[in-house]
Scaffold this active site. Structure first.
Site, PDB file in Angstrom:
ATOM      1  N   ARG A 244       0.888  -1.207  -0.054  1.00 40.20           N
ATOM      2  CA  ARG A 244      -0.247   0.002   0.023  1.00 40.20           C
ATOM      3  C   ARG A 244       0.730   1.147   0.059  1.00 40.20           C
ATOM      4  O   ARG A 244       1.764   1.130   0.831  1.00 40.20           O
ATOM      5  CB  ARG A 244      -0.871  -0.013   1.123  1.00 40.20           C
ATOM      6  CG  ARG A 244      -2.267  -0.747   1.118  1.00 40.20           C
ATOM      7  CD  ARG A 244      -3.073  -0.611   0.075  1.00 40.20           C
ATOM      8  NE  ARG A 244      -4.432  -1.566   0.071  1.00 40.20           N
ATOM      9  CZ  ARG A 244      -4.374  -2.352  -0.920  1.00 40.20           C
ATOM     10  NH1 ARG A 244      -3.365  -2.703  -1.567  1.00 40.20           N
ATOM     11  NH2 ARG A 244      -5.385  -3.302  -0.932  1.00 40.20           N
TER      12      ARG A 244
ATOM     13  N   ASP B   4       4.419  -0.247  -7.204  1.00 37.20           N
ATOM     14  CA  ASP B   4       3.228  -0.577  -7.851  1.00 37.20           C
ATOM     15  C   ASP B   4       2.060   0.089  -6.870  1.00 37.20           C
ATOM     16  O   ASP B   4       0.952  -0.006  -7.484  1.00 37.20           O
ATOM     17  CB  ASP B   4       2.963  -2.242  -7.545  1.00 37.20           C
ATOM     18  CG  ASP B   4       1.519  -2.508  -8.330  1.00 37.20           C
ATOM     19  OD1 ASP B   4       1.516  -2.166  -9.586  1.00 37.20           O
ATOM     20  OD2 ASP B   4       0.911  -3.296  -7.717  1.00 37.20           O
TER      21      ASP B   4
ATOM     22  N   GLU C 147      -2.361   7.736  -4.945  1.00 40.80           N
ATOM     23  CA  GLU C 147      -2.831   6.962  -6.044  1.00 40.80           C
ATOM     24  C   GLU C 147      -4.188   7.293  -6.571  1.00 40.80           C
ATOM     25  O   GLU C 147      -4.698   7.081  -7.531  1.00 40.80           O
ATOM     26  CB  GLU C 147      -2.339   5.516  -6.197  1.00 40.80           C
ATOM     27  CG  GLU C 147      -3.165   4.683  -5.280  1.00 40.80           C
ATOM     28  CD  GLU C 147      -2.992   2.987  -5.206  1.00 40.80           C
ATOM     29  OE1 GLU C 147      -1.833   2.991  -5.121  1.00 40.80           O
ATOM     30  OE2 GLU C 147      -3.630   2.167  -5.343  1.00 40.80           O
TER      31      GLU C 147
ATOM     32  N   HIS D 212      -0.735  -0.086  -9.611  1.00 41.85           N
ATOM     33  CA  HIS D 212      -1.539  -0.970  -8.747  1.00 41.85           C
ATOM     34  C   HIS D 212      -1.995  -2.294  -9.732  1.00 41.85           C
ATOM     35  O   HIS D 212      -2.982  -2.773  -9.439  1.00 41.85           O
ATOM     36  CB  HIS D 212      -2.505  -0.378  -8.078  1.00 41.85           C
ATOM     37  CG  HIS D 212      -3.145  -1.022  -7.079  1.00 41.85           C
ATOM     38  ND1 HIS D 212      -3.153  -0.481  -5.747  1.00 41.85           N
ATOM     39  CD2 HIS D 212      -3.176  -2.186  -6.627  1.00 41.85           C
ATOM     40  CE1 HIS D 212      -3.321  -1.207  -4.829  1.00 41.85           C
ATOM     41  NE2 HIS D 212      -3.467  -2.328  -5.064  1.00 41.85           N
TER      42      HIS D 212
ATOM     43  N   PHE E 252      -1.818  -7.596  -8.775  1.00 40.64           N
ATOM     44  CA  PHE E 252      -2.907  -8.486  -8.957  1.00 40.64           C
ATOM     45  C   PHE E 252      -3.228  -8.800  -9.885  1.00 40.64           C
ATOM     46  O   PHE E 252      -4.171 -10.042 -10.238  1.00 40.64           O
ATOM     47  CB  PHE E 252      -4.008  -7.976  -7.879  1.00 40.64           C
ATOM     48  CG  PHE E 252      -4.739  -7.077  -8.642  1.00 40.64           C
ATOM     49  CD1 PHE E 252      -4.493  -5.627  -8.905  1.00 40.64           C
ATOM     50  CD2 PHE E 252      -6.078  -7.428  -9.388  1.00 40.64           C
ATOM     51  CE1 PHE E 252      -5.457  -4.922  -9.580  1.00 40.64           C
ATOM     52  CE2 PHE E 252      -6.969  -6.394 -10.030  1.00 40.64           C
ATOM     53  CZ  PHE E 252      -6.397  -5.364 -10.257  1.00 40.64           C
TER      54      PHE E 252
HETATM   55  P1  NAI Z   1      -1.349 -11.325   4.950  1.00 38.33           P
HETATM   56  O1  NAI Z   1      -2.576 -10.916   5.909  1.00 38.33           O
HETATM   57  O2  NAI Z   1      -1.379 -12.930   4.268  1.00 38.33           O
HETATM   58  O3  NAI Z   1       0.131 -10.858   5.401  1.00 38.33           O
HETATM   59  C1  NAI Z   1       0.420  -9.696   5.966  1.00 38.33           C
HETATM   60  C2  NAI Z   1       1.520 -10.084   6.973  1.00 38.33           C
HETATM   61  O4  NAI Z   1       1.894  -8.650   7.634  1.00 38.33           O
HETATM   62  C3  NAI Z   1       1.114 -10.937   8.402  1.00 38.33           C
HETATM   63  O5  NAI Z   1       1.917 -11.841   8.321  1.00 38.33           O
HETATM   64  C4  NAI Z   1       1.302  -9.829   9.618  1.00 38.33           C
HETATM   65  O6  NAI Z   1       1.391 -10.461  10.649  1.00 38.33           O
HETATM   66  C5  NAI Z   1       1.966  -8.944   8.944  1.00 38.33           C
HETATM   67  N1  NAI Z   1       1.889  -7.565   9.637  1.00 38.33           N
HETATM   68  C6  NAI Z   1       1.067  -6.939  10.309  1.00 38.33           C
HETATM   69  N2  NAI Z   1       0.993  -5.814  10.973  1.00 38.33           N
HETATM   70  C7  NAI Z   1       2.406  -5.462  10.658  1.00 38.33           C
HETATM   71  C8  NAI Z   1       3.493  -4.867  11.086  1.00 38.33           C
HETATM   72  N3  NAI Z   1       2.840  -3.687  11.900  1.00 38.33           N
HETATM   73  N4  NAI Z   1       4.431  -4.862  11.015  1.00 38.33           N
HETATM   74  C9  NAI Z   1       4.973  -5.812  10.108  1.00 38.33           C
HETATM   75  N5  NAI Z   1       4.276  -6.789   9.688  1.00 38.33           N
HETATM   76  C10 NAI Z   1       2.996  -6.830   9.994  1.00 38.33           C
HETATM   77  O7  NAI Z   1      -1.637 -10.616   3.562  1.00 38.33           O
HETATM   78  P2  NAI Z   1      -1.105 -10.640   2.276  1.00 38.33           P
HETATM   79  O8  NAI Z   1      -2.031 -11.349   1.493  1.00 38.33           O
HETATM   80  O9  NAI Z   1       0.486 -11.310   2.140  1.00 38.33           O
HETATM   81  O10 NAI Z   1      -0.938  -9.236   1.741  1.00 38.33           O
HETATM   82  C11 NAI Z   1      -0.161  -8.195   1.925  1.00 38.33           C
HETATM   83  C12 NAI Z   1      -0.511  -6.751   1.334  1.00 38.33           C
HETATM   84  O11 NAI Z   1      -0.332  -6.909   0.026  1.00 38.33           O
HETATM   85  C13 NAI Z   1      -1.890  -6.686   1.825  1.00 38.33           C
HETATM   86  O12 NAI Z   1      -2.314  -6.040   3.043  1.00 38.33           O
HETATM   87  C14 NAI Z   1      -2.549  -5.721   0.597  1.00 38.33           C
HETATM   88  O13 NAI Z   1      -2.296  -4.374   1.126  1.00 38.33           O
HETATM   89  C15 NAI Z   1      -1.222  -5.957  -0.486  1.00 38.33           C
HETATM   90  N6  NAI Z   1      -1.867  -6.410  -1.659  1.00 38.33           N
HETATM   91  C16 NAI Z   1      -1.268  -5.733  -2.709  1.00 38.33           C
HETATM   92  C17 NAI Z   1      -1.988  -5.956  -3.969  1.00 38.33           C
HETATM   93  C18 NAI Z   1      -1.426  -5.270  -5.320  1.00 38.33           C
HETATM   94  O14 NAI Z   1      -2.225  -5.368  -6.363  1.00 38.33           O
HETATM   95  N7  NAI Z   1      -0.676  -4.662  -5.407  1.00 38.33           N
HETATM   96  C19 NAI Z   1      -2.912  -7.296  -4.044  1.00 38.33           C
HETATM   97  C20 NAI Z   1      -3.031  -7.719  -3.026  1.00 38.33           C
HETATM   98  C21 NAI Z   1      -2.492  -7.484  -1.691  1.00 38.33           C
END
Ligand code: NAI
Length: 326
Positions: A230, A254, A259, A291, A294
């Site tokens: 993000r 990305d 944005e 972005h 995905f």
């Molecule tokens: P997930 O929920 O599987 O993993 C997120 C990780 O971040 C978890 O291990 C969690 O413990 C950790 N986390 C939470 N708070 C934290 C903090 N304060 N400091 C460090 N780590 C922390 O999520 P996933 O599926 O891996 O997605 C990650 C991010 O990717 C999403 O939150 C979303 O913002 C972004 N995303 C971007 C996309 C794109 O098209 N550019 C598409 C999908 C997701």
């Protein structure tokens, strides 16, 4: 059942229309984003479907609720644009927690390779029949240290990809995965040791501006920063200053903090008002994609299927495994 679908893009409609026909759901596709001025478009709809840059604050929730909307279906994983706490007892909020973590992790690596092997420069050069190699020197990923912030679904896949390249991986996560074989370090240590840093954590109050003026000081000189998570994890001004000071070697973005008013739209015939974005894009060592991490066929099909199932579960008054609670 009618569902108001906001911020519709051409790539959204085929999969949702097909599933809608099969499941007897009429999607009303609107190009506009959901915000306080556009909530009225949801009149007569049981659910609204939104994406990353729609605004679902308290005022929007109140208006949707007054219109009789029961379900807010996010067709994405991140939900920082929704006031989940305020929605409690007003709307059921469902999301798509995973649609293709591979898509995002692979895009992060695509950006990294493009950047460090200067593919974006070479592509333009050879199209102009310029076959000079001057200025295209890259570096090997093998043996370099990558710092991964957030070791959830996407972060772990990115780690495996990096290991395939022979890189040393260190990571920071607020909730480290037990018995994962991942070397976890404190954030400051990750900043000072990493040749490459990739962000895969959600945007929260704690992660807002993880890269700011102070943290730029702690980075290794020449570090490559990748953000497919993000935009607001990074203070764009601090990033820009870090690049200008030659502290940050390259940035692969990305996502971008501001944005919402720019990404997903064609501004090729316009003057971009955001000076920071324009300056970043002008840098030879910055790559910006809009972005799109995905955006794979697999992910789009999974997004549509999970979103429709989420909406149907709420419609039928059933438990939904993808409901967001605070
Ligand atoms: P997930 O929920 O599987 O993993 C997120 C990780 O971040 C978890 O291990 C969690 O413990 C950790 N986390 C939470 N708070 C934290 C903090 N304060 N400091 C460090 N780590 C922390 O999520 P996933 O599926 O891996 O997605 C990650 C991010 O990717 C999403 O939150 C979303 O913002 C972004 N995303 C971007 C996309 C794109 O098209 N550019 C598409 C999908 C997701």
């Amino acid at each position: 059942m009618k569902v108001a679908f906001f911020d519709t893009k051409s790539y959204d409609t085929p999969a949702f229309e097909k599933l809608g026909k099969e499941k007897n759901i009429t999607f009303k596709f609107y190009e506009t984003k959901l915000n306080e001025d556009t909530t009225a478009l949801a009149k007569g709809c049981e659910a609204v479907c939104v994406f990353v840059n729609d605004t679902v604050n308290a005022a929007v929730i109140d208006r949707l609720s007054a219109l009789g909307v029961k379900t807010l279906a996010l067709r994405c994983a991140g939900y920082n644009n929704v006031d989940i706490q305020y929605a409690k007892d007003k709307l059921r909020v469902v999301s798509v927690p995973a649609y293709s973590p591979y898509a995002v992790a692979e895009h992060a690596m695509a950006l990294l390779l493009t950047s460090i092997r200067r593919v974006h420069k070479a592509y333009i050069r050879t199209r102009d029949h310029n076959f000079s190699l001057n200025g295209l020197t890259g570096f090997d990923l093998h043996g370099k240290t990558v710092g991964v912030v957030g070791t959830g679904k996407i972060g772990c896949i990115f780690i495996n990809i990096c290991r395939g390249f022979g890189m040393n991986v260190i990571a920071y996560d607020k909730f480290p995965a037990k018995d994962s074989g991942i070397e976890y370090v404190e954030l400051d240590e990750l900043f000072s040791r990493s040749d490459i840093i990739s962000f895969h954590c959600p945007l929260t109050d704690e992660t807002y501006h993880m890269i700011d003026e102070n943290s730029v000081d702690k980075l290794k000189k020449g570090v490559v920063i990748i953000n497919t998570s993000r935009g607001a994890l990074i203070d764009a001004e601090a990033l820009l200053e870090g690049i200008k000071a030659r502290k940050i070697g390259a940035a692969c973005l990305d996502v971008y903090e501001e944005e919402a008013d720019v990404f997903f739209q064609d501004f090729s015939g316009h003057i971009i008002a955001d000076d920071t974005l324009a300056r970043l894009i002008s840098m030879p060592n910055v790559i910006v994609t809009s972005h799109q991490a995905f955006l794979t066929e697999e992910a789009l099909a999974n997004i549509a299927e999970t979103t429709v199932n989420n909406i149907l579960a709420c419609h039928n008054g059933e438990d939904c495994p993808n409901e967001l609670h605070i």
